[in-house]
Design a protein around this motif. Structure first.
Motif, mmCIF file in Angstrom:
data_model
loop_
_atom_site.group_PDB
_atom_site.id
_atom_site.type_symbol
_atom_site.label_atom_id
_atom_site.label_comp_id
_atom_site.label_asym_id
_atom_site.label_seq_id
_atom_site.Cartn_x
_atom_site.Cartn_y
_atom_site.Cartn_z
ATOM 1 N N GLN A 186 0.809 -1.217 0.000
ATOM 2 C CA GLN A 186 0.000 0.000 0.000
ATOM 3 C C GLN A 186 0.842 1.267 0.000
ATOM 4 N N ARG A 187 1.938 1.291 0.737
ATOM 5 C CA ARG A 187 2.720 2.526 0.829
ATOM 6 C C ARG A 187 3.509 2.822 -0.439
ATOM 7 N N TYR A 188 3.632 1.829 -1.307
ATOM 8 C CA TYR A 188 4.324 2.049 -2.576
ATOM 9 C C TYR A 188 3.385 2.583 -3.663
ATOM 10 N N LEU A 189 2.114 2.223 -3.567
ATOM 11 C CA LEU A 189 1.183 2.529 -4.657
ATOM 12 C C LEU A 189 1.020 4.029 -4.941
ATOM 13 N N PRO A 190 1.008 4.915 -3.924
ATOM 14 C CA PRO A 190 0.854 6.339 -4.239
ATOM 15 C C PRO A 190 2.003 6.914 -5.062
ATOM 16 N N HIS A 191 3.116 6.207 -5.115
ATOM 17 C CA HIS A 191 4.278 6.712 -5.845
ATOM 18 C C HIS A 191 4.328 6.243 -7.294
ATOM 19 N N LEU A 192 3.382 5.399 -7.698
ATOM 20 C CA LEU A 192 3.359 4.944 -9.084
ATOM 21 C C LEU A 192 3.141 6.130 -10.026
ATOM 22 N N PRO A 193 3.628 6.043 -11.267
ATOM 23 C CA PRO A 193 3.602 7.209 -12.153
ATOM 24 C C PRO A 193 2.208 7.550 -12.676
ATOM 25 N N ALA A 194 1.976 8.845 -12.839
ATOM 26 C CA ALA A 194 0.824 9.342 -13.589
ATOM 27 C C ALA A 194 1.272 9.569 -15.024
ATOM 28 N N ALA A 195 0.381 10.040 -15.862
ATOM 29 C CA ALA A 195 0.699 10.268 -17.275
ATOM 30 C C ALA A 195 1.877 11.227 -17.415
ATOM 31 N N GLY A 196 2.833 10.871 -18.269
ATOM 32 C CA GLY A 196 3.987 11.727 -18.518
ATOM 33 C C GLY A 196 5.054 11.645 -17.456
ATOM 34 N N GLU A 197 5.056 10.579 -16.659
ATOM 35 C CA GLU A 197 6.032 10.445 -15.572
ATOM 36 C C GLU A 197 6.789 9.122 -15.679
ATOM 37 N N ILE A 198 8.026 9.150 -15.189
ATOM 38 C CA ILE A 198 8.865 7.955 -15.074
ATOM 39 C C ILE A 198 9.315 7.860 -13.626
ATOM 40 N N VAL A 199 8.930 6.793 -12.957
ATOM 41 C CA VAL A 199 9.267 6.599 -11.551
ATOM 42 C C VAL A 199 10.293 5.480 -11.434
ATOM 43 N N ILE A 200 11.359 5.749 -10.696
ATOM 44 C CA ILE A 200 12.405 4.756 -10.439
ATOM 45 C C ILE A 200 12.366 4.389 -8.959
ATOM 46 N N PHE A 201 12.142 3.121 -8.665
ATOM 47 C CA PHE A 201 12.188 2.650 -7.285
ATOM 48 C C PHE A 201 13.591 2.133 -6.973
ATOM 49 N N ASP A 250 -1.832 -3.669 -16.409
ATOM 50 C CA ASP A 250 -3.132 -3.503 -17.055
ATOM 51 C C ASP A 250 -3.640 -2.066 -16.969
ATOM 52 N N SER A 251 -3.130 -1.296 -16.004
ATOM 53 C CA SER A 251 -3.534 0.108 -15.882
ATOM 54 C C SER A 251 -2.840 0.995 -16.901
ATOM 55 N N GLY A 252 -1.912 0.414 -17.674
ATOM 56 C CA GLY A 252 -1.218 1.188 -18.703
ATOM 57 C C GLY A 252 0.195 1.582 -18.355
ATOM 58 N N ILE A 253 0.713 1.105 -17.230
ATOM 59 C CA ILE A 253 2.073 1.421 -16.809
ATOM 60 C C ILE A 253 3.048 0.414 -17.429
ATOM 61 N N ILE A 254 4.131 0.924 -18.015
ATOM 62 C CA ILE A 254 5.226 0.062 -18.463
ATOM 63 C C ILE A 254 6.085 -0.250 -17.248
ATOM 64 N N LEU A 255 6.176 -1.517 -16.872
ATOM 65 C CA LEU A 255 6.893 -1.932 -15.667
ATOM 66 C C LEU A 255 8.151 -2.700 -16.053
ATOM 67 N N LEU A 256 9.308 -2.184 -15.624
ATOM 68 C CA LEU A 256 10.590 -2.827 -15.893
ATOM 69 C C LEU A 256 11.272 -3.145 -14.560
ATOM 70 N N LYS A 257 11.768 -4.382 -14.425
ATOM 71 C CA LYS A 257 12.375 -4.826 -13.172
ATOM 72 C C LYS A 257 13.802 -5.298 -13.439
ATOM 73 N N TYR A 258 14.758 -4.654 -12.771
ATOM 74 C CA TYR A 258 16.165 -4.993 -12.960
ATOM 75 C C TYR A 258 16.774 -5.522 -11.657
ATOM 76 N N TRP A 259 17.513 -6.600 -11.773
ATOM 77 C CA TRP A 259 18.270 -7.156 -10.648
ATOM 78 C C TRP A 259 19.755 -7.051 -10.991
ATOM 79 N N LEU A 260 20.532 -6.421 -10.102
ATOM 80 C CA LEU A 260 21.970 -6.304 -10.292
ATOM 81 C C LEU A 260 22.671 -7.360 -9.447
ATOM 82 N N GLU A 261 23.446 -8.190 -10.097
ATOM 83 C CA GLU A 261 24.152 -9.284 -9.430
ATOM 84 C C GLU A 261 25.651 -8.997 -9.429
#
Length: 275
Positions: free
Chosen positions: A98-113, A151-162
């Motif tokens: 829940q505490r992460y969801l408010p930080h998801l991007p709106a239109a025209g935004e790129i969010v990096i976690f 499904d909400s239209g967000i492009i989700l990319l997940k990177y793991w650095l090893e």
């Protein structure tokens, strides 16, 4: 999904180079990639695209350096970095994500976690900050949460650095001995350092549960930090179908005339000039 990011990038960042990437090559390639990031930013803003990028990985694997390389030339009003502190008592009582969801991007935004909801699958599980039952419930549900995000239209990319155990040790020891880097070494890093294989098991379970068709994991080996940065930026750009936006060339107007304005003799508070 264990992959070599170079094989996924449209144009491998440093094709044919097996040794560590030198500074000159790195800076030349980075400038090209950062230019494309700015172009992508313009397209994202104009098209209303929403992008969420997650960075996870071993301690000292180089997440901060990758994020810095991304953010160096872009607009922080379009690109936002989210690095949440430990949860409050109220947040601990909420639905975990829940505490992460408010930080998801709106239109025209790129969010990096810079670390994300996958804390529950990693550090919280390994260090005992959650129960095994809580970790298992998270792993069982995270795929559905990410499906809803996509499904909400967000492009989700997940990177793991090893990073290899030897290189991790070298980097952590460098932090201990360097007063400019010691702030990077938290008490948690020291406690978790010895639990290499506990983290390996947690990582493997996380991949098994959350490497999905709609939100796959991309893994970068980061013993060579420069190569990892170039490959991740190249891969990131290849995953966003952006187009170059034409913009009018800026032409500076003439400055107004001073008129009756007179510069004061001296600023109120002049700073010292030791150099």
């Amino acid at each position: 999904m264990r992959v070599d990011l170079k094989s996924l990038a449209a144009e491998p960042a440093v094709a044919g180079v097996k040794d560590k990437v030198g500074r000159k090559v790195y800076e030349e390639e980075l400038e090209k990639l950062q230019t494309d990031l700015v172009r992508m930013q313009q397209w994202v803003k104009q098209s209303g695209t929403k992008i969420c990028i997650i960075f996870e990985g071993r301690d000292a694997a180089g997440k901060g350096g990758v994020i810095k390389a991304i953010m160096e030339r872009v607009n922080p009003r379009v690109f936002r970095v989210i690095a949440l502190p430990p949860p409050t008592e109220r947040e601990k009582s909420q639905l975990y994500v829940q505490r992460y969801l408010p930080h998801l991007p709106a239109a025209g935004e790129i969010v990096i976690f810079d670390r994300s909801w996958y804390n529950r699958a990693g550090v919280e599980r390994v260090m005992g900050f959650c129960t095994e039952e809580q970790a298992q419930k998270f792993l069982a549900s995270v795929g559905g949460v990410e499906r809803a995000i996509v499904d909400s239209g967000i492009i989700l990319l997940k990177y793991w650095l090893e990073v290899s155990p030897e290189e991790q040790t070298r980097r952590i020891e460098a932090r201990i001995d360097d007063p400019k880097k010691v702030w990077k070494l938290s008490p948690m890093d020291v406690l978790s350092y010895e639990r290499w294989y506990d983290y390996s098991r947690a990582r493997d379970a996380m991949f098994a549960a959350s490497d999905t068709g709609w939100a796959p994991w991309y893994v970068a080996q980061s013993d060579d930090k420069k190569r990892a940065r170039l490959n991740i930026l190249s891969h990131l750009l290849s995953k966003i179908p952006f187009e170059r936006i034409k913009s009018e060339k800026v032409k500076l107007p003439k400055r107004q005339k001073a008129g009756s304005y007179v510069e004061p003799d001296q600023p109120l508070h002049r700073i010292p000039e030791p150099f």
